[in-house]
Scaffold this active site. Structure first.
Site, short mmCIF file in Angstrom:
data_model
loop_
_atom_site.label_atom_id
_atom_site.label_comp_id
_atom_site.label_asym_id
_atom_site.label_seq_id
_atom_site.Cartn_x
_atom_site.Cartn_y
_atom_site.Cartn_z
N HIS A 3 9.30 -26.54 -1.45
CA HIS A 3 8.76 -27.63 -2.27
C HIS A 3 7.64 -27.13 -3.18
CE1 HIS A 3 10.86 -30.94 -0.11
NE2 HIS A 3 10.98 -29.98 0.79
N GLU A 35 0.82 -1.21 0.00
CA GLU A 35 0.00 0.00 0.00
C GLU A 35 0.85 1.26 0.00
OE1 GLU A 35 -4.44 -0.78 1.80
OE2 GLU A 35 -2.98 0.27 3.03
N LYS A 73 -13.56 -0.68 -4.43
CA LYS A 73 -14.71 -0.38 -3.58
C LYS A 73 -15.85 0.21 -4.41
CE LYS A 73 -12.06 0.54 0.64
NZ LYS A 73 -11.73 1.55 1.67
#
Length: 441
Positions: free
Chosen positions: A304, A283, A418
């Site tokens: 792995h 951010e 949003k």
């Protein structure tokens, strides 16, 4: 308490490279300290001793005691910085650091999964419960939905009056939907400082209440952070200051085309510390088409899965290891009297020692594969040390961003999702946008 090892950064990063960056490092560090740079109004976290007053600390401890007296479980409701910091601290610290009175902590409001929420609500029936809802506005969709459900649950289970005594709101000092509701209902409240953004808020009431309720020493956490403030603020010499060396190294490698930083650990308890670090940097840096991509790996598990890519994939990344050198846990590999598994040579050795040797071997293998790497090493991850680690990363993020000409303290890009979500869910005022979006689906 912590040290930064960087020998596996050569030839990409040398002292001469860092010396060339010294003017930029000094300028960025001074700008951060002056609080006059972009986003300077959100530097309330910078000096940990001044984030919360002695009265706020006292109130936090008193509230945590009430929670412990009346409950076995505290549900913390929040998203992003409103929960990641506290969760990082609670997961990273050894259980024996907590007092016997500490309550369990669950987290809600950071997703909208019906499956997970239903499981949480069923789970609550087995415990005495309190709630800590954390939101500046009270209208952020994910935590607001979760709190609606949990508030209804608490009032149905305990009755409206007792539910009020079990709900704690951490929110704005004066305004917002949650502040209004808390005042009307009479919830105990704590203030999110106006000058502290979410991803930097773990050492404010946002993180301190759940950490204290879990039984951890918030005084030690704050003291460790303050020691980090003094330690890393004593000099702007990039070669003498580990925090500034790390910040400058990140920028220098980015300018060499290393677009990804992988924070790797051999300790699963550091999972949420990495998640917090990812938000802190993602951010803060990811703006204007620039910024390192913060990724995380947990070894040996990810050796792995991601190990092959790190060893031989694109050379557009670098790695930072977060290592605990002397954990308090001790598990010795037993001698079974045979060598069917080929591990007799490890009999009698502590698993922590084996884990450290694995880190050393992996770091050298990745270096040989062309992956620059360095290590932030803590001797033992206790409460005080974790406070220093938090400040180390927060300060380094601020300096790195200012070196790149980025405001570390805003996040304009998160508004795009949003707006689309509001439109598709039918929020009033978003009708035109909803129509346009549905035409694209």
């Amino acid at each position: 308490m912590i040290r930064y090892e960087h020998k596996n950064l050569k030839p990409w990063i040398t002292d001469d490279v860092l010396k060339l960056l010294q003017p930029q490092v000094s300028s960025a560090a001074d700008l951060l300290a002056s609080r006059k740079g972009p986003g300077g109004d959100f530097l309330g976290w910078y000096e940990p001793a001044k984030v919360v007053s002695s009265d706020e600390i006292k109130a936090t401890k008193e509230a945590s005691k009430r929670i412990q007296d009346q409950s076995e479980l505290l549900v913390t409701v929040g998203i992003g910085g409103s929960y990641l910091g506290a969760r990082a601290v609670l997961e990273a610290l050894p259980w024996d650091e907590a007092s016997e009175n500490g309550v369990d902590i669950d987290f809600a409001g950071h997703h909208m999964s019906a499956r997970d929420t239903e499981m949480l609500l069923d789970h609550l029936d087995d415990y005495e419960v309190s709630i800590n809802v954390i939101s500046k506005s009270g209208t952020t969709t994910e935590p607001a939905i979760a709190f609606r459900l949990l508030k209804a649950y608490m009032e149905e289970r305990y009755g409206k009056d007792e539910a009020k005594s079990r709900i704690y709101a951490t929110t704005d000092s004066k305004k917002g939907a949650l502040r209004k509701l808390a005042t009307e209902e009479g919830y105990a409240t704590f203030v999110i400082p106006d000058d502290v953004g979410g991803r930097f808020s773990v050492l404010s009431p946002v993180g301190l209440l759940p950490i204290a309720a879990a039984g951890y020493d918030i005084d030690a956490l704050l003291a460790g952070a303050q020691e980090g403030f003094a330690k890393y603020g004593a000099s702007t010499d990039v070669l003498a200051n580990d925090c500034l060396r790390y910040a400058a190294t990140r920028v220098a490698l980015y300018r060499q085309g290393k677009a990804i930083e992988i924070l790797s650990t051999f300790e699963p308890a550091f999972h949420y510390l990495i998640e917090w670090w990812k938000q802190l940097n993602g951010e803060s840096e990811g703006k204007n088409g620039t910024g390192l991509f913060p990724a995380g790996c947990e070894f040996s598990t990810d050796l792995h899965s991601m190990g092959q890519w790190i060893q031989e994939g694109q050379r557009n990344a670098f790695e930072t290891f977060l290592i605990e050198e002397k954990p308090t846990s001790s598990v010795v590999v037993p001698d079974t009297g045979d060598d069917l598994d080929g591990l007799a040579y490890l009999a009698g050795r502590d698993l922590s020692e084996i884990n450290l040797e694995a880190w050393k071997g992996v770091s050298l293998a990745h270096y040989d594969g062309g992956m620059p790497n360095s290590s932030l090493i803590v001797e033992t991850m206790d409460t005080r040390t974790l406070g220093e680690v938090i400040h180390f990363f927060e300060r380094a993020t601020g300096v790195s961003c200012y070196m790149q000409g980025v405001n570390p303290f805003d996040q304009p890009g998160v508004e795009a999702y949003k707006a689309n979500m509001f439109a598709l869910l039918g929020k009033p005022g978003f009708e035109a946008q909803a129509k346009a979006l549905r035409a694209r689906l």
